[in-house]
Design an enzyme around this catalytic site. Structure first.
Site, PDB file in Angstrom:
ATOM      1  N   GLU A 146     -44.834 -82.348 -37.866  1.00 40.33           N
ATOM      2  CA  GLU A 146     -45.457 -81.689 -36.973  1.00 40.33           C
ATOM      3  C   GLU A 146     -46.631 -81.130 -37.121  1.00 40.33           C
ATOM      4  OE1 GLU A 146     -43.405 -81.555 -34.429  1.00 40.33           O
ATOM      5  OE2 GLU A 146     -41.354 -82.007 -35.462  1.00 40.33           O
ATOM      6  N   LEU A 147     -47.507 -81.867 -38.123  1.00 37.13           N
ATOM      7  CA  LEU A 147     -48.917 -81.577 -38.294  1.00 37.13           C
ATOM      8  C   LEU A 147     -49.177 -80.206 -38.996  1.00 37.13           C
ATOM      9  CD1 LEU A 147     -51.065 -82.681 -35.271  1.00 37.13           C
ATOM     10  CD2 LEU A 147     -50.324 -84.178 -37.201  1.00 37.13           C
TER      11      LEU A 147
END
Length: 452
Positions: A146-147
């Site tokens: 999810e970065l």
């Protein structure tokens, strides 16, 4: 020359079936095979296969000038092999062009970077080996689940030998700065940091088919005018979930036509080119370090980690999973280790989110549960059974066993004390009633004698 960096995330979790309390200790299979296969086949037919076909055509049409990057989780690759081997083959065909880069990440799309450096490195190593096995590339660039990024996470990634990492161009981090430049890690400056342009990325991934959007319809020519607006920009990082193509944005929306026309519009109407994350890291210089003291992500309006750890249910479930880490390090059983990886998948915690108002629609996407509480109970039932299985391989420590036994004895004694206290209270009450009755009788006799 300026560059556009297209990166796509591909992930599918192994979803749990309805696992009841009475299944604990009796049934050790946790997965909803029907849902997993049905959803994967649906996304494969709507997104993976048609989009890969078009991406391959664009690469061939533009003779290597069109380039893209993917990160594909280990759980997605496993599902491709199980349910849709032709999807895996289509990604391999893209890899063979030499114009597609595959990034490293955590094998099971987990949030382990927030808990354990050692486990984090193990999962990344496992994923890198898997990518090399399937696509013939040893990843040089890292994309965390999810970065999710912070200075400390970036430093760990740098220590593993990666030259660059992707994250969100969060406004509260960049302030007046632009995401359209290359940055570096504040602790280990040799790690380059590519920051997502969330507006332009979301224009394609989320707003494209929204007829109420004031920029609808979005055309390739209009998009190129936008990226041409600021002549100082060096890099446009377009990072998004691959399911945006054909799944979130249906084929009828025109999303495929948009992508088919975009490269030619870029080449003819701008001085941008397409580049992979590795090429960006090699060919551009960081303008400054980016300082991120608290983890950020690309999720929700807040761009933080509250989508997964924002309430007590999520935090409790997350903590309990990693309390088993030391004991799991001693387990060699293949089935238990596979379930251990699947237990860490971030989706389980995402389903427990109570952020209904800011981003409720996003949290409901492919969510198999009717409520966050149902997701929590189901997960904890699976966790309880998993822990019982772990106990057969690695019993809890002698001290924990003794403490548990002592607590049991203390609990039994406490119950006995309560029972005795109740009996004493009942006896005292009975005695009081007897005394009161005797006193009343004595008084009555005295009154009767006095009347005589």
């Amino acid at each position: 020359m300026r560059a556009i960096c297209f990166y796509f995330q591909v992930h599918q979790p192994f979803r749990y079936r309805r696992y009841r309390f009475f299944d604990i200790g009796n049934d050790h299979y946790y997965y909803d095979d029907y849902a997993n296969e049905t959803i994967l086949r649906k996304v494969a037919d709507h997104c993976y296969l048609p989009t890969n076909k078009r991406m391959l055509e664009l690469i061939k049409k533009h003779k290597g000038k069109f380039k893209i990057a993917f990160s594909i989780t280990g759980t997605a690759l496993e599902q491709f092999e199980l349910y849709a081997p032709e999807v895996l083959q289509s990604f391999q065909e893209l890899a063979q062009t030499g114009q597609v880069e595959f990034l490293a990440e955590t094998y099971s799309n987990s949030l382990v970077a927030l808990k354990s450096k050692e486990l984090f490195e193990e999962q990344v190593q496992k994923h890198s080996e898997t990518i090399e096995h399937y696509f013939g590339q040893r990843p040089q660039v890292f994309r965390n689940t999810e970065l999710v990024y912070s200075d400390e996470i970036g430093a760990m990634v740098a220590d593993m030998g990666f030259k660059a990492m992707l994250t969100e161009g969060a406004k509260h981090i960049l302030g007046w700065k632009s995401p359209n430049f290359l940055y570096c890690n504040a602790i280990k400056p040799r790690l380059k940091v590519l920051m997502r342009n969330h507006k332009l990325s979301d224009d394609i991934a989320f707003r494209f088919s929204n007829q109420a959007w004031n920029e609808y319809p979005l055309t390739a020519e209009k998009f190129v005018r936008w990226i041409n607006h600021d002549k100082k920009d060096e890099i446009i990082n377009l990072f998004m979930n691959y399911e945006a193509f054909g799944e979130r944005q249906s084929e009828e929306s025109g999303i495929f036509r948009f992508m088919e026309h975009l490269p030619q519009a870029v080449f003819s109407q701008s001085n941008f080119r397409f580049a992979t994350p590795s090429e960006i890291a090699d060919e551009f210089q960081p303008v400054s370090a980016v300082s991120v003291q608290h983890p950020i992500s690309w999720a929700d309006e807040e761009r933080d980690i509250t989508a997964w750890l924002g309430n007590e249910m999520q935090q409790e479930a997350f903590d309990k999973v990693y309390q088993l880490a030391d004991r799991m390090s001693k387990v060699s059983d293949e089935a238990l280790n596979k379930d251990w990886h699947y237990l860490q998948v971030s989706d389980h915690f995402y389903y427990m989110s109570t952020k209904f108002f800011s981003d409720g629609e996003v949290h409901n996407y492919f969510n198999p549960y009717e409520s966050p509480y149902e997701a929590f109970i189901n997960f904890m039932n699976v966790y309880s059974d998993f822990k019982l299985r772990l106990n057969t391989f690695v019993p809890e420590s002698e001290l924990e066993i003794k403490l548990a036994a002592l607590n049991k004895v203390l609990g039994e004694k406490e119950e006995k004390l309560k029972k005795y206290e109740l009996e004493i209270a009942q006896l005292q009450s009975r005695e009081k009633r007897k005394k009161a009755a005797a006193k009343s009788k004595t008084t009555s006799i005295k009154k009767a004698k006095s009347k005589k």
